[in-house]
Design a protein around this motif. Structure first.
Motif, PDB file in Angstrom:
ATOM      1  N   GLY A 107       0.716  -1.131   0.202  1.00  0.00           N
ATOM      2  CA  GLY A 107       0.208  -0.094   0.085  1.00  0.00           C
ATOM      3  C   GLY A 107       0.834   1.202  -0.025  1.00  0.00           C
ATOM      4  N   SER A 108       0.208   2.366   0.331  1.00  0.00           N
ATOM      5  CA  SER A 108       0.769   3.766   0.101  1.00  0.00           C
ATOM      6  C   SER A 108       1.148   4.321   1.324  1.00  0.00           C
ATOM      7  CB  SER A 108       0.117   4.703  -0.887  1.00  0.00           C
ATOM      8  OG  SER A 108      -1.333   4.765  -0.195  1.00  0.00           O
ATOM      9  N   THR A 109       0.862   3.623   2.588  1.00  0.00           N
ATOM     10  CA  THR A 109       0.974   4.172   3.923  1.00  0.00           C
ATOM     11  C   THR A 109       2.247   3.846   4.719  1.00  0.00           C
ATOM     12  OG1 THR A 109      -1.270   4.320   4.033  1.00  0.00           O
ATOM     13  CG2 THR A 109      -0.005   4.458   6.264  1.00  0.00           C
ATOM     14  N   PRO A 110       3.094   4.288   5.118  1.00  0.00           N
ATOM     15  CA  PRO A 110       4.270   3.733   5.719  1.00  0.00           C
ATOM     16  C   PRO A 110       3.939   2.966   7.141  1.00  0.00           C
ATOM     17  CG  PRO A 110       4.098   6.165   6.440  1.00  0.00           C
ATOM     18  CD  PRO A 110       3.245   5.896   5.111  1.00  0.00           C
ATOM     19  N   LEU A 112       6.515   0.463   9.957  1.00  0.00           N
ATOM     20  CA  LEU A 112       7.583  -0.159  10.431  1.00  0.00           C
ATOM     21  C   LEU A 112       7.821  -1.316   9.994  1.00  0.00           C
ATOM     22  CD1 LEU A 112       7.398   0.609  14.185  1.00  0.00           C
ATOM     23  CD2 LEU A 112       8.639   1.946  12.505  1.00  0.00           C
ATOM     24  N   GLY A 113       9.231  -1.423   9.471  1.00  0.00           N
ATOM     25  CA  GLY A 113       9.591  -2.822   8.673  1.00  0.00           C
ATOM     26  C   GLY A 113       9.169  -2.819   7.185  1.00  0.00           C
ATOM     27  N   ALA A 114       8.594  -1.945   6.656  1.00  0.00           N
ATOM     28  CA  ALA A 114       7.991  -2.058   5.240  1.00  0.00           C
ATOM     29  C   ALA A 114       9.170  -1.546   4.285  1.00  0.00           C
ATOM     30  CB  ALA A 114       6.836  -1.166   4.966  1.00  0.00           C
ATOM     31  N   ILE A 115       9.091  -2.190   3.228  1.00  0.00           N
ATOM     32  CA  ILE A 115      10.147  -1.886   2.217  1.00  0.00           C
ATOM     33  C   ILE A 115       9.251  -0.876   1.100  1.00  0.00           C
ATOM     34  CG2 ILE A 115      11.454  -2.648   0.257  1.00  0.00           C
ATOM     35  CD1 ILE A 115      11.604  -5.309   1.552  1.00  0.00           C
ATOM     36  N   ALA A 116      10.020   0.620   1.082  1.00  0.00           N
ATOM     37  CA  ALA A 116       9.720   1.550   0.192  1.00  0.00           C
ATOM     38  C   ALA A 116      10.363   1.061  -1.182  1.00  0.00           C
ATOM     39  CB  ALA A 116      10.167   2.751   0.782  1.00  0.00           C
ATOM     40  N   CYS A 117       9.394   1.301  -2.140  1.00  0.00           N
ATOM     41  CA  CYS A 117       9.954   0.931  -3.552  1.00  0.00           C
ATOM     42  C   CYS A 117       9.678   2.177  -4.513  1.00  0.00           C
ATOM     43  CB  CYS A 117       9.188  -0.152  -3.939  1.00  0.00           C
ATOM     44  SG  CYS A 117       9.240  -1.476  -2.937  1.00  0.00           S
ATOM     45  N   THR A 156       6.242  12.519   6.831  1.00  0.00           N
ATOM     46  CA  THR A 156       5.121  11.604   6.386  1.00  0.00           C
ATOM     47  C   THR A 156       4.070  12.323   5.310  1.00  0.00           C
ATOM     48  OG1 THR A 156       3.825  12.471   8.463  1.00  0.00           O
ATOM     49  CG2 THR A 156       5.017  10.589   8.701  1.00  0.00           C
ATOM     50  N   SER A 157       4.043  13.688   5.370  1.00  0.00           N
ATOM     51  CA  SER A 157       3.469  14.100   4.191  1.00  0.00           C
ATOM     52  C   SER A 157       4.142  14.228   2.956  1.00  0.00           C
ATOM     53  CB  SER A 157       2.857  15.746   4.594  1.00  0.00           C
ATOM     54  OG  SER A 157       4.335  16.324   4.744  1.00  0.00           O
ATOM     55  N   ASP A 158       5.479  13.980   2.889  1.00  0.00           N
ATOM     56  CA  ASP A 158       6.060  13.646   1.479  1.00  0.00           C
ATOM     57  C   ASP A 158       5.598  12.515   0.812  1.00  0.00           C
ATOM     58  OD1 ASP A 158       7.904  13.748  -0.670  1.00  0.00           O
ATOM     59  OD2 ASP A 158       9.620  13.608   0.600  1.00  0.00           O
ATOM     60  N   LYS A 159       4.893  12.651  -0.353  1.00  0.00           N
ATOM     61  CA  LYS A 159       4.421  11.523  -1.022  1.00  0.00           C
ATOM     62  C   LYS A 159       5.487  10.779  -1.867  1.00  0.00           C
ATOM     63  CE  LYS A 159       0.481  12.036   0.716  1.00  0.00           C
ATOM     64  NZ  LYS A 159       0.005  11.055   1.933  1.00  0.00           N
ATOM     65  N   TRP A 167      12.568  10.051  -9.381  1.00  0.00           N
ATOM     66  CA  TRP A 167      12.097   8.794  -8.947  1.00  0.00           C
ATOM     67  C   TRP A 167      10.784   8.807  -8.930  1.00  0.00           C
ATOM     68  CZ3 TRP A 167      15.417   7.037  -4.264  1.00  0.00           C
ATOM     69  CH2 TRP A 167      16.884   7.000  -4.633  1.00  0.00           C
ATOM     70  N   THR A 168       9.717   7.646  -9.061  1.00  0.00           N
ATOM     71  CA  THR A 168       8.381   7.321  -9.002  1.00  0.00           C
ATOM     72  C   THR A 168       8.314   6.580  -7.927  1.00  0.00           C
ATOM     73  OG1 THR A 168       7.949   8.014 -11.457  1.00  0.00           O
ATOM     74  CG2 THR A 168       6.412   6.678 -10.051  1.00  0.00           C
ATOM     75  N   PHE A 169       7.574   6.914  -6.871  1.00  0.00           N
ATOM     76  CA  PHE A 169       7.209   5.982  -5.702  1.00  0.00           C
ATOM     77  C   PHE A 169       6.258   5.259  -6.072  1.00  0.00           C
ATOM     78  CE2 PHE A 169       5.108   5.305  -1.666  1.00  0.00           C
ATOM     79  CZ  PHE A 169       5.888   4.635  -1.081  1.00  0.00           C
ATOM     80  N   GLN A 170       6.374   3.882  -5.800  1.00  0.00           N
ATOM     81  CA  GLN A 170       5.435   2.734  -6.073  1.00  0.00           C
ATOM     82  C   GLN A 170       4.597   2.209  -5.012  1.00  0.00           C
ATOM     83  OE1 GLN A 170       8.805   0.411  -7.854  1.00  0.00           O
ATOM     84  NE2 GLN A 170       7.327   0.201  -9.384  1.00  0.00           N
TER      85      GLN A 170
END
Length: 378
Positions: A107-110, A112-117, A156-159, A167-170
């Motif tokens: 999903g698009s909500t951060p 803990l432990g998540a991998i940002a792509c 947290t407001s930085d999309k 870069w394009t955040f996936q």
């Protein structure tokens, strides 16, 4: 005095209870990640999740640290304490690979432990969410050919979550949403569309010869399935550009069932058959009869020529270059094939399978070297 002491004791108990309740509520608000330990320093060189090839697949194949994929894979292994079901390819493919395979929620909500792509033309980047505090996200990173470990922060407001402007955040891959990864999808024969470039191979198995590459968004018909026990890959048999072979179904999406009028096909082989060593008998020349001469001392019996042997021929298994011997030259040819330096014919593939496991890999080189060492010492 006793009454006052009792009141003070009661007040202490209330304060302790409030503290415990506050701590518990903080853990719940963080997604119940009360046991999550953020990594804010570089892993030590003896950390097996990052530097041991038995754990880290990127380290195993020569793409170890510094490298964002090697780091994120090792960090995921460290968090889960089990082999992560993440892509073995470039960072730009991680998010779609997980999404199409259904391994972890996303999903698009951060969290803990998540991998940002992120992805961009020709590549991508992955990082791990380590802290979320007071509206600030801290991510741990590594970079190919650069820093082995570094931290980045963003609001947290930085999309785009601190990614570079091009870069394009996936999205995020949520490793900790459940105790175990989501079950792998069930595959079946039918019509598929590829989600990325994928190799079509002669046999099912990543060590087998590549026939061609199927482009992304290509519709193909899968008539048979095969699961590779050693890796868990599910392979589909199809025909593309006039070539028939196997490709990994994790790089495709199921579209529909096979047409009911589809012709019956014979199931292809999923592994190369083992063949015994073959020899070719020497070619003989037919006897030649010489007419008697008028010389009275000439022999009266017909004269025949001795059969002649041809040049040495291939011995079969082990004699990859078909020179009539099994030696270090054959082992070298297998090594060059495994390293993608030299191609082998279908017959040579059979002769190169020295350990008879149905595949041509580095284990065939090892088996042949042991064989040659044994006979040298005899």
């Amino acid at each position: 005095m006793i009454r006052i002491a009792a009141k003070r004791f009661s007040a202490v108990l209330i304060v302790i209870a409030l503290i415990v309740t506050s701590v518990l509520s903080m853990g719940i608000s963080a997604g119940a990640a009360t046991t999550y330990t953020p990594r804010l320093n570089a892993p030590e060189s003896n950390n097996v999740y990052y530097y041991n090839s038995n754990y880290n697949v990127f380290q195993k194949y020569g793409y170890g640290l510094p490298n964002c994929t090697a780091y994120a894979y090792g960090r995921a292994y460290e968090i889960l304490k089990s082999t992560p079901k993440l892509s073995w390819n470039g960072a730009g493919q991680w998010y779609d690979y997980n999404k199409s395979g259904g391994y972890y929620s996303y999903g698009s909500t951060p969290k803990l432990g998540a991998i940002a792509c992120w992805c961009y033309s020709g590549g991508g980047h992955v990082a791990v969410v380590e802290k979320i505090e007071n509206g600030t996200i801290t991510l741990s990173n590594s970079e190919w050919g650069g820093r082995t470990f570094y931290l980045t922060t963003c609001s947290t407001s930085d999309k785009n979550y601190g990614g570079n402007s091009w870069w394009t955040f996936q999205g995020f891959i949520y490793l900790l949403d459940s105790a175990t990864p989501a079950p792998a999808p069930t595959y079946k024969t039918g019509i598929y569309k590829t989600t990325d470039y994928v190799n079509l191979r002669y046999h099912a198995g990543t060590s087998n010869t590549i026939l061609t590459t199927i482009p992304s968004n290509t519709q193909v018909t899968v008539t048979h399935l095969y699961t590779e026990a050693s890796t868990g890959w599910v392979w589909g048999y199809t025909t593309y550009a006039g070539k028939s072979g196997w490709f990994v179904l994790e790089y495709a999406t199921y579209i529909s069932a096979l047409p009911t009028t589809a012709p019956t096909t014979v199931a292809p082989t999923t592994a190369k058959p083992t063949v015994p060593p073959t020899t070719v008998p020497p070619t003989t020349v037919a006897p030649t009869t010489v007419e008697p001469t008028t010389d009275p001392e000439a022999p009266t019996e017909p004269i025949t020529t001795e059969p002649s042997e041809t040049e040495p021929v291939g011995l079969g298994i082990g004699d990859v270059n078909a020179d009539g011997e099994i030696n270090i030259d054959d082992a070298t040819m297998i090594q060059r094939y495994v390293a993608y330096i030299e191609e082998l014919s279908v017959e040579q593939m059979e002769w190169a399978d020295f350990d008879f496991d149905g595949y041509v890999t580095i284990s065939d080189v090892t088996a042949m070297q042991s064989f040659l060492t044994y006979w040298k010492d005899m």
